[in-house]
Design a protein around this motif. Structure first.
Motif, PDB file in Angstrom:
ATOM      1  N   LEU A   1      84.881  66.803 -12.603  1.00  0.00           N
ATOM      2  CA  LEU A   1      85.275  68.163 -12.241  1.00  0.00           C
ATOM      3  C   LEU A   1      86.389  68.152 -11.202  1.00  0.00           C
ATOM      4  O   LEU A   1      87.317  68.965 -11.262  1.00  0.00           O
ATOM      5  CB  LEU A   1      84.062  68.935 -11.721  1.00  0.00           C
TER       6      LEU A   1
ATOM      7  N   ARG B   1      78.501  70.888  -9.950  1.00  0.00           N
ATOM      8  CA  ARG B   1      79.550  71.856  -9.611  1.00  0.00           C
ATOM      9  C   ARG B   1      79.570  72.122  -8.110  1.00  0.00           C
ATOM     10  O   ARG B   1      80.640  72.280  -7.513  1.00  0.00           O
ATOM     11  CB  ARG B   1      79.338  73.154 -10.401  1.00  0.00           C
TER      12      ARG B   1
ATOM     13  N   ARG C   1      80.731  65.373 -17.110  1.00  0.00           N
ATOM     14  CA  ARG C   1      80.643  66.600 -16.317  1.00  0.00           C
ATOM     15  C   ARG C   1      80.088  66.311 -14.923  1.00  0.00           C
ATOM     16  O   ARG C   1      79.546  67.206 -14.273  1.00  0.00           O
ATOM     17  CB  ARG C   1      79.767  67.642 -17.020  1.00  0.00           C
TER      18      ARG C   1
ATOM     19  N   ALA D   1      86.491  73.151 -13.780  1.00  0.00           N
ATOM     20  CA  ALA D   1      86.946  72.910 -12.411  1.00  0.00           C
ATOM     21  C   ALA D   1      87.484  74.175 -11.777  1.00  0.00           C
ATOM     22  O   ALA D   1      87.249  74.433 -10.594  1.00  0.00           O
ATOM     23  CB  ALA D   1      88.019  71.820 -12.408  1.00  0.00           C
TER      24      ALA D   1
END
Length: 287
Positions: free
Chosen positions: A65, A274, A60, A14
């Motif tokens: 995150l 992400r 994930r 993160a």
């Protein structure tokens, strides 16, 4: 020890996603609940959790995150692959004879933050991808998939998006009823394929462009419903141009028909998650 290691790893990821201080985003978040479909759950991205396994929920995915950065006291991720708006209020049977309870049951009056990524399955995501990848190869210089969905003289997929709008609106009302004090963010879909006249097997350039415009229309609908409901919208398509499924491995954030990194075909990979997490954290920092 395993749980501690997982927490440390997620925190490192993160912080890599959002190198600036996350304290601005974390203020006041005590209970975070993630709702959504496979673009939230992180289908096939390691490590897949078993609550239930058929939901294809990754440790994930972007909610994991985000929570590693925010560190709320309570976190519940009830996203599930294949979910529609109907599964927010009704149980969802999944592979392996498992059942994901109605997702809204995870909300309480104490919930501070809710992310909701839903809508693609309401317009038939799996059917669309299957139909287009099958038909497009028959006319690599044409747009067989686009023509198929226009066969009645109109745009069937555009009509599906329009018909899904009231269901999304109803879902947002139900979210508000269960968690009236929560900050709610509707999460849009990233760029899946390019609208720049580029194709990638098995999609012709014409069909890739058509699908790009269709998902652009879906995102526009989600943004409009969020605005009308008085909640936030996170545009994950912005910033993802050049990282669609037609890009080379290592560049793409969404996998194509054949995944080259652990992820479901035509779904975000770890890099894509992400990106979404960063967009969510940016939205929270912006208030």
């Amino acid at each position: 020890m395993g749980q501690r290691l997982l927490t440390v790893c997620l925190t490192v990821v993160a912080l890599a996603v959002s190198p600036s201080s996350v304290s601005q985003a974390a203020d006041g978040v005590g209970e975070y609940v993630a709702l959504g479909d496979s673009y939230t759950s992180g289908s096939f991205i390691p490590v897949q959790l078993d609550r239930p396994l058929g939901c294809e929920r990754s440790d994930r995915n972007y909610p994991s995150l985000v929570v590693a950065a925010l560190r709320p006291a309570v976190f519940r991720d009830v996203s599930c692959g294949g979910a529609t708006t109907g599964n927010l209020t009704q149980p969802q049977r999944v592979r392996g004879d498992g059942v994901n309870p109605p997702q809204l049951e995870a909300l309480t009056a104490r919930t501070d933050l809710i992310t909701l990524g839903i809508g693609a399955n309401d317009i038939g995501f799996a059917d669309i991808v299957g139909s287009c990848t099958t038909r497009s190869v028959t006319r690599p210089l044409g747009a067989a998939c686009r023509d198929y969905y226009h066969r009645g003289g109109g745009d069937e997929l555009g009509a599906r998006v329009d018909s899904a709008a009231p269901r999304v609106a109803a879902a947002l009302r139900a979210v508000r009823d269960r968690a009236p004090k929560a900050k709610v963010l509707v999460i849009g879909y990233p760029a899946i394929v390019s609208d720049a006249g580029l194709g990638c097997l098995p999609l012709s350039p014409g069909d890739a462009g058509y699908l790009s415009r269709t998902f652009g229309r879906l995102n526009a609908m989600l943004a409009e419903q969020a605005r009308e409901a008085g909640v936030g919208f996170v545009d994950t398509a912005s910033g993802s141009a050049g990282h669609d499924a037609c890009q080379p491995p290592g560049v793409r954030w969404v996998e194509g028909a054949v995944a080259t990194t652990p992820a479901a075909p035509w779904h975000p990979n770890a890099a894509g998650m992400r990106h979404v997490a960063e967009r969510v954290l940016s939205a929270l920092r912006a208030g």
